[in-house]
Design a protein around this motif. Sequence first.
Motif, mmCIF file in Angstrom:
data_model
loop_
_atom_site.group_PDB
_atom_site.id
_atom_site.type_symbol
_atom_site.label_atom_id
_atom_site.label_comp_id
_atom_site.label_asym_id
_atom_site.label_seq_id
_atom_site.Cartn_x
_atom_site.Cartn_y
_atom_site.Cartn_z
ATOM 1 N N GLY A 158 47.422 40.092 21.904
ATOM 2 C CA GLY A 158 46.925 39.471 23.131
ATOM 3 C C GLY A 158 46.492 38.039 22.890
ATOM 4 N N TYR A 159 45.853 37.806 21.754
ATOM 5 C CA TYR A 159 45.410 36.461 21.390
ATOM 6 C C TYR A 159 46.586 35.503 21.241
ATOM 7 N N MET A 217 47.470 37.017 28.129
ATOM 8 C CA MET A 217 46.764 38.081 28.823
ATOM 9 C C MET A 217 47.690 39.171 29.355
ATOM 10 N N GLY A 218 48.783 38.764 30.009
ATOM 11 C CA GLY A 218 49.703 39.750 30.565
ATOM 12 C C GLY A 218 50.343 40.603 29.485
ATOM 13 N N PHE A 219 50.753 39.961 28.412
ATOM 14 C CA PHE A 219 51.349 40.672 27.284
ATOM 15 C C PHE A 219 50.309 41.621 26.668
ATOM 16 N N GLY A 220 49.077 41.141 26.505
ATOM 17 C CA GLY A 220 48.026 41.958 25.918
ATOM 18 C C GLY A 220 47.722 43.186 26.750
ATOM 19 N N PHE A 221 47.678 43.017 28.078
ATOM 20 C CA PHE A 221 47.416 44.165 28.956
ATOM 21 C C PHE A 221 48.524 45.201 28.831
ATOM 22 N N VAL A 241 41.133 45.310 26.981
ATOM 23 C CA VAL A 241 40.915 44.713 25.657
ATOM 24 C C VAL A 241 41.970 43.639 25.389
ATOM 25 N N GLY A 242 43.235 43.941 25.741
ATOM 26 C CA GLY A 242 44.310 42.969 25.562
ATOM 27 C C GLY A 242 44.153 41.752 26.442
ATOM 28 N N ILE A 243 43.734 41.950 27.682
ATOM 29 C CA ILE A 243 43.504 40.819 28.586
ATOM 30 C C ILE A 243 42.387 39.928 28.040
#
Length: 257
Positions: A100-101, A105-109, A140-142
């Motif tokens: 995510g970092y 944000m979208g990828f992390g979610f 958490v990913g966002i």
Amino acid sequence: MQAKSWSRAIGLVATLVSLSVFAWPLFITQESQTAMAQGVFIGLMPILVIIVLAEYGSGSLGSRQLAVLGLLIALNASIRLLGAGVAGVETAFFLIIIAGYVFGMGFGFTLGAGSLLVSALLGAGVGPWLPFQMMAAGLVGIGAGGVGNLTLRLKSRAAFEIAILCAYAIPASFGYGALMTLWNWPFLAGEGSSLSFVAGAPPLVNLATFIKYEFFTGGLLWDLGRTLTTAILLALTAKTLLATLRRAANKAGIHRS
């Protein structure tokens, strides 16, 4: 720029919807509990689809990018099976945070929610808790993507980035545990005790009671295991994974959102 703004707006909507679902014990009467839990699956899946389509439409998630996402979901799902919930140990969150970092944000979610879903199908367990796990991991990913956005303009050394990721792991890990307890707290605490959910009580009253429930039933101690595991794994792997994932992002043409 407009596409990225749209993608971030979708991520914000997903965050707000997810948090509102977790917070239902603070606002919804007892008669609505079952219907709310059953509606989570229906509400979650369109959010995931919209985020993926928004990323794809913005040009930041094409076939190569989807391949990277799929690979990371499969990898993280397998990693999670090494310690899914044993004595509070969770091995899945360090990769969600790093990805995510790096990717946004979208990828992390999507990685967080997708890897929890796949790991459940592989053997971690499918039940009414699964959609809540998916949304909490997605949050958490966002959050990791948000941290990445804040540090994007900083010429940071690896040691600084690792420290930031480990620091983020603390509220993220405890927050995940608190959200997972909050959604089924009314069922776990029973009725008639000082730690019980009271339907129709003011939100702040129920929130205070929930905090006492977390403290006195050992929920915080359980979450400490997840926090330590995630922070340790980040400290051990972040330097290598940051470099590896950034090379993968460049080759796949993944742009932060």
